[in-house]
Design a protein around this motif. Structure first.
Motif, PDB file in Angstrom:
ATOM      1  N   ASN A   1       0.812  -1.220   0.000  1.00  0.00           N
ATOM      2  CA  ASN A   1       0.000   0.000   0.000  1.00  0.00           C
ATOM      3  C   ASN A   1       0.847   1.273   0.000  1.00  0.00           C
ATOM      4  OD1 ASN A   1       0.851  -0.117   2.693  1.00  0.00           O
ATOM      5  ND2 ASN A   1      -1.130  -0.871   3.425  1.00  0.00           N
ATOM      6  N   LEU A   2       2.157   1.123   0.132  1.00  0.00           N
ATOM      7  CA  LEU A   2       3.094   2.241   0.007  1.00  0.00           C
ATOM      8  C   LEU A   2       4.212   1.800  -0.923  1.00  0.00           C
ATOM      9  CD1 LEU A   2       4.314   4.994   0.719  1.00  0.00           C
ATOM     10  CD2 LEU A   2       5.263   3.947   2.806  1.00  0.00           C
ATOM     11  N   LEU A   3       4.249   2.375  -2.122  1.00  0.00           N
ATOM     12  CA  LEU A   3       5.270   2.067  -3.109  1.00  0.00           C
ATOM     13  C   LEU A   3       6.392   3.095  -2.998  1.00  0.00           C
ATOM     14  CD1 LEU A   3       2.916   1.381  -6.155  1.00  0.00           C
ATOM     15  CD2 LEU A   3       3.742  -0.245  -4.431  1.00  0.00           C
ATOM     16  N   THR A   4       7.631   2.647  -3.145  1.00  0.00           N
ATOM     17  CA  THR A   4       8.757   3.549  -2.922  1.00  0.00           C
ATOM     18  C   THR A   4       9.717   3.530  -4.103  1.00  0.00           C
ATOM     19  OG1 THR A   4      10.085   1.855  -1.792  1.00  0.00           O
ATOM     20  CG2 THR A   4       8.594   3.185  -0.437  1.00  0.00           C
ATOM     21  N   THR A   5      10.178   4.718  -4.483  1.00  0.00           N
ATOM     22  CA  THR A   5      11.151   4.835  -5.571  1.00  0.00           C
ATOM     23  C   THR A   5      12.193   5.905  -5.233  1.00  0.00           C
ATOM     24  OG1 THR A   5       9.710   6.381  -6.762  1.00  0.00           O
ATOM     25  CG2 THR A   5       9.585   4.061  -7.386  1.00  0.00           C
ATOM     26  N   PRO A   6      13.009   5.680  -4.200  1.00  0.00           N
ATOM     27  CA  PRO A   6      14.115   6.608  -3.952  1.00  0.00           C
ATOM     28  C   PRO A   6      14.947   6.738  -5.215  1.00  0.00           C
ATOM     29  CG  PRO A   6      14.454   4.493  -2.826  1.00  0.00           C
ATOM     30  CD  PRO A   6      13.057   4.496  -3.330  1.00  0.00           C
ATOM     31  N   ALA A   7      15.411   7.963  -5.512  1.00  0.00           N
ATOM     32  CA  ALA A   7      15.940   8.198  -6.853  1.00  0.00           C
ATOM     33  C   ALA A   7      17.075   9.208  -6.877  1.00  0.00           C
ATOM     34  CB  ALA A   7      14.808   8.685  -7.766  1.00  0.00           C
ATOM     35  N   ALA A   8      17.772   9.178  -8.014  1.00  0.00           N
ATOM     36  CA  ALA A   8      18.719  10.227  -8.385  1.00  0.00           C
ATOM     37  C   ALA A   8      18.408  10.606  -9.828  1.00  0.00           C
ATOM     38  CB  ALA A   8      20.158   9.746  -8.227  1.00  0.00           C
ATOM     39  N   PHE A   9      17.182  11.051 -10.068  1.00  0.00           N
ATOM     40  CA  PHE A   9      16.736  11.421 -11.413  1.00  0.00           C
ATOM     41  C   PHE A   9      17.594  12.573 -11.943  1.00  0.00           C
ATOM     42  CE2 PHE A   9      12.589  10.463 -13.657  1.00  0.00           C
ATOM     43  CZ  PHE A   9      12.487   9.153 -13.209  1.00  0.00           C
ATOM     44  N   THR A  10      18.000  12.474 -13.208  1.00  0.00           N
ATOM     45  CA  THR A  10      18.717  13.585 -13.811  1.00  0.00           C
ATOM     46  C   THR A  10      17.803  14.819 -13.860  1.00  0.00           C
ATOM     47  OG1 THR A  10      18.019  13.154 -16.087  1.00  0.00           O
ATOM     48  CG2 THR A  10      19.961  11.959 -15.292  1.00  0.00           C
ATOM     49  N   ARG A  11      18.432  15.975 -13.908  1.00  0.00           N
ATOM     50  CA  ARG A  11      17.613  17.198 -13.996  1.00  0.00           C
ATOM     51  C   ARG A  11      16.760  17.190 -15.262  1.00  0.00           C
ATOM     52  NH1 ARG A  11      17.641  21.585 -11.259  1.00  0.00           N
ATOM     53  NH2 ARG A  11      19.664  21.128 -10.305  1.00  0.00           N
ATOM     54  N   GLN A  12      17.347  16.734 -16.365  1.00  0.00           N
ATOM     55  CA  GLN A  12      16.646  16.742 -17.648  1.00  0.00           C
ATOM     56  C   GLN A  12      15.407  15.844 -17.625  1.00  0.00           C
ATOM     57  OE1 GLN A  12      17.689  15.839 -22.381  1.00  0.00           O
ATOM     58  NE2 GLN A  12      19.317  15.939 -20.873  1.00  0.00           N
ATOM     59  N   THR A  13      15.559  14.620 -17.154  1.00  0.00           N
ATOM     60  CA  THR A  13      14.411  13.712 -17.118  1.00  0.00           C
ATOM     61  C   THR A  13      13.459  14.054 -15.989  1.00  0.00           C
ATOM     62  OG1 THR A  13      15.674  12.109 -15.795  1.00  0.00           O
ATOM     63  CG2 THR A  13      15.679  11.819 -18.188  1.00  0.00           C
ATOM     64  N   GLY A  14      13.991  14.593 -14.901  1.00  0.00           N
ATOM     65  CA  GLY A  14      13.136  14.978 -13.778  1.00  0.00           C
ATOM     66  C   GLY A  14      12.178  16.093 -14.133  1.00  0.00           C
ATOM     67  N   GLU A  15      12.702  17.104 -14.816  1.00  0.00           N
ATOM     68  CA  GLU A  15      11.845  18.221 -15.209  1.00  0.00           C
ATOM     69  C   GLU A  15      10.721  17.763 -16.129  1.00  0.00           C
ATOM     70  OE1 GLU A  15      14.633  20.946 -16.879  1.00  0.00           O
ATOM     71  OE2 GLU A  15      15.127  21.877 -14.943  1.00  0.00           O
ATOM     72  N   ALA A  16      10.988  16.763 -16.948  1.00  0.00           N
ATOM     73  CA  ALA A  16       9.997  16.297 -17.921  1.00  0.00           C
ATOM     74  C   ALA A  16       9.031  15.264 -17.350  1.00  0.00           C
ATOM     75  CB  ALA A  16      10.718  15.712 -19.137  1.00  0.00           C
ATOM     76  N   HIS A  17       9.522  14.347 -16.507  1.00  0.00           N
ATOM     77  CA  HIS A  17       8.746  13.133 -16.224  1.00  0.00           C
ATOM     78  C   HIS A  17       8.523  12.791 -14.753  1.00  0.00           C
ATOM     79  CE1 HIS A  17      10.513  11.688 -20.325  1.00  0.00           C
ATOM     80  NE2 HIS A  17       9.418  12.414 -20.503  1.00  0.00           N
ATOM     81  N   TRP A  18       9.254  13.392 -13.834  1.00  0.00           N
ATOM     82  CA  TRP A  18       9.239  12.965 -12.429  1.00  0.00           C
ATOM     83  C   TRP A  18       7.842  12.979 -11.825  1.00  0.00           C
ATOM     84  CZ3 TRP A  18      11.847  10.406  -8.937  1.00  0.00           C
ATOM     85  CH2 TRP A  18      11.787  10.709  -7.580  1.00  0.00           C
TER      86      TRP A  18
END
Length: 282
Positions: free
Chosen positions: A171-188
């Motif tokens: 019931n709690l899904l987790t995705t700790p991340a180091a998303f790039t700035r480029q992909t984060g701005e578009a998709h995070w």
């Protein structure tokens, strides 16, 4: 349930990163968090393989693990280290999450399954599989009223993983991340909200943020999403710090009762059809 997400800007020195993580974890516990999550690569952000090998020794990993376990026990919290690099026998590393309970016991680990091998605009290119070995097992763990599904960063793009966890009761899904700035701005934001909506689950994602010592840029914006896809809490920047959120786990059952999509899967066949020149319609 009060939870905390730790946003970091991990650098090239493992001991310094562990010190900084522990200070922020203690700050979160002081604010009442009973579950604390740190981001992907909590203990090291480094792209040079030789430097990783110098920092990430078995002794260093064991020392960090003991320190995190001791901290979880002393603070009386469930502590989810989003991931650490762990050396493997074949010379590569695992990108491994660690989950400790409030007694300091290691409940489970999870090795990131999906490798970030991409070529982005502007010449930004990553080949995670050159250094890290992919995991092969999914993990779901019980923390009292919460059943936690573990993922890491790029796993977020693979909905099948989280659907399997939700169908197993997470019931709690987790995705700790180091998303790039480029992909984060578009998709995070949209990806995290999508995983919550399609499974009727809370989603919590602690992030790395800012410009790191090895030159990479990560997006930050640690987020907690509710089972209806609404943002519960967001650290609206890329600076290190603590994000607090209150979860009402009853909302999971409510969302899944309204839209019971987890029970509506159907098998199907996939057919591909081509229109040959002889069958073209005049």
């Amino acid at each position: 349930m009060k939870i905390a997400l730790i946003q970091m800007r991990s650098g090239r020195t493992m001991s310094t990163n562990v010190d900084e993580a522990c200070a922020l974890i203690a700050q979160a516990a002081a604010q009442g968090a009973t579950y604390v999550q740190t981001p992907e690569m909590t203990t090291l952000i480094e792209r040079d393989r030789d430097r990783i090998a110098t920092e990430v020794t078995e002794g260093a990993v064991d020392a960090a693990t003991v320190r995190f376990a001791t901290l979880a026990r002393s603070l009386g919290i469930a502590l989810h280290i989003g991931s650490m690099a762990v050396p493997l026998a074949d010379g590569r590393f695992a990108n491994r999450a660690h989950l400790f309970n409030s007694d300091g016991a290691l409940i489970t680990t999870y090795d990131k399954i999906h490798m970030f091998d991409v070529d982005l605009a502007g010449g930004e290119s990553w080949r995670e599989s050159a250094i890290y070995a992919p995991g092969e097992r999914c993990a779901v763990a019980d923390l009292g009223s919460v059943r936690l599904g573990l993922g890491v960063c790029y796993d977020l793009r693979f909905a099948k993983l989280f659907r399997a966890q939700a169908r197993a009761g997470a019931n709690l899904l987790t995705t700790p991340a180091a998303f790039t700035r480029q992909t984060g701005e578009a998709h995070w934001h949209v990806l995290l909200r999508a995983r919550a909506i399609e499974t009727g689950s809370y989603v919590a994602a602690a992030a790395q943020g800012g410009t790191h010592e090895d030159g990479r840029e990560t997006y930050g914006h640690s987020l907690v999403i509710d089972p209806w896809g609404m943002i519960v809490a967001e650290k609206d920047d890329d600076e290190p710090g603590v994000l607090m959120a209150d979860l009402d786990i009853a909302k999971v059952a409510d969302a899944r009762a309204k839209i019971p999509a987890l029970t509506h899967d159907r098998d199907f066949t996939l057919e591909t059809v081509s229109l040959s020149p002889s069958k073209a319609v005049a």
